[in-house]
Motif scaffolding. Structure first.
Motif: not given
Length: 311
Positions: A10, A13-14, A17, A31
Motif C-alpha cells: 500500500r 501504490e499510494a 498514485a 484508491m
C-alpha cells in the motif's frame, strides 16, 4: 542497503498514485481512501525510508530528487510483483503467456472487440488480458511494465516520456442525447447549462479538449454536472433523462448507428486528437505483441473509423 522493514504494498501504490496525479486528493479518490489516510501512508513511507520524497504546496505535491529516484524503482518493483502474480495465475490456468492490453473506452467499444475476435480465430499468440481505465493511469502502467501495450489517445508530453506512439486514426468527441431530447437538432451550446451534463473526469484523455470546447463556446461552469468515465452508467443515465453526454465518438458509434442515441450537430473539431498504439520506447516488441498490433491495424483499416466532417 537493506530494504527498510515495514514497507508494504500500500505504501508503494499510494506513493506512485500521488506522483502520477500530482496531488493527495486525486490519488485518494483513485484508491478509494480518504485524503488524511493517503497522507498518513506517504508520511509512514518517508519515515521508513528516512527521506523526504515529496514537497507539499498549495498547488499540489512535487517529487524531490530522492522521490524521483524512488519512483523509478518503486514502479519497477511493483511491475515485477505483478509479473510474478500473473505467472502464478497462468501456471494454475495452464497458460504460459499473457499479453496485457490497456484500452481506452472508445477503442474498447469499437476496435478491440473485433481485434480480440480475430485474435481468437487465428488460434495463435498469448492469452489476452484486456483492461480499461483512464489514459494517464494506463500509460503509467505501461511505463512501469504492468501493461504491454495501450491502445488509445496520445497522452500529454509528460505522460509519454519513455513511450513510443504510432497513430491509427483521429477521433473527436460527440455530445449525445436520447431520442426526443429538447436540444436535438440544435447546434447552439448556450442552453447546455440548463441540462444535466455527463462530463469526462479529470483523468480522462479527452478532458482538456472538452474544456477547450466549453471555453470556445463561451460556457463557464456547468452547474448540474456529473464526472464519469463509466460507459454503462453514461448510456443508462442519458437514455433515462434529458442529460447531455460528452464522450468520444468511438464509445457511442453503435448507439448512433442504430439511433439509440443521437449526436447534437455541434462543431467539435477542436477536440480532434490522434488514437494509436503506445509501447515502451527502445524495447523490442515480443512476437505476441507484434501479432496483436498487426491485427489491430487490420481492423482499423477495414472499419475505417469515421473522420470529422469538413464544415
Amino acid at each position: 542497503m537493506r530494504i527498510a522493514p515495514g514497507i508494504k504494498l500500500r505504501h508503494l501504490e499510494a506513493f506512485l498514485a500521488i506522483a502520477r496525479l500530482g496531488g493527495l486528493t486525486d490519488a485518494a479518490d483513485e484508491m478509494g481512501v480518504t485524503q488524511p489516510a493517503i497522507s498518513k501512508t506517504l508520511k509512514e513511507l518517508e519515515e521508513l525510508l528516512g527521506a523526504v520524497l515529496m514537497d507539499r504546496g498549495r498547488g499540489g505535491v512535487s517529487l524531490t530528487a530522492e522521490g524521483e529516484i524512488f519512483r523509478h524503482y518503486a514502479g519497477l518493483s511493483l511491475a515485477a510483483l505483478r509479473e510474478g502474480l500473473d505467472g502464478l495465475e497462468q501456471a494454475r490456468m495452464g497458460s504460459d503467456r499473457l499479453l496485457r492490453v490497456g484500452a481506452l473506452p472508445s477503442v474498447a467499444a469499437s476496435i478491440i472487440p473485433r481485434a480480440a475476435e480475430l485474435h481468437l480465430e487465428y488460434g495463435r499468440g498469448a492469452t489476452l488480458d484486456i483492461v480499461t481505465g483512464p489514459n494517464g493511469h494506463m500509460l503509467d502502467q505501461l511505463r512501469a511494465g504492468a501493461l504491454h501495450v495501450v491502445i488509445g489517445r496520445l497522452g500529454l508530453p509528460e505522460a509519454m516520456q519513455g513511450l513510443s506512439f504510432q497513430q491509427l486514426y483521429t477521433e473527436q468527441v460527440a455530445l449525445v442525447v436520447r431520442p426526443g431530447h429538447p436540444l436535438l437538432g440544435s447546434s447552439d451550446l448556450a442552453r447546455l447549462p440548463e441540462f444535466p451534463v455527463l462530463f469526462p473526469n479529470r483523468t480522462a484523455a479527452i478532458r482538456p479538449m472538452v474544456e477547450r470546447l466549453m471555453v470556445a463556446n463561451g460556457i463557464g461552469q456547468v452547474p448540474r454536472r456529473i464526472e464519469t468515465v463509466s460507459n454503462a452508467f453514461g448510456r443508462a443515465f442519458t437514455l433515462g433523462c434529458d442529460a447531455v453526454w460528452i464522450i468520444s465518438q468511438g464509445v457511442v458509434a453503435r448507439d448512433l448507428a442504430d439511433e439509440t442515441l443521437h449526436a447534437l450537430p455541434v462543431d467539435t473539431r477542436i477536440t480532434l486528437g490522434p488514437v494509436g498504439i503506445s509501447t515502451r520506447a527502445g524495447e523490442a516488441p515480443a512476437p505476441d505483441l507484434v501479432l496483436f498490433t498487426a491485427v489491430v491495424r487490420d481492423v482499423v483499416a477495414h472499419l475505417r473509423p469515421a473522420q470529422p466532417a469538413r464544415r
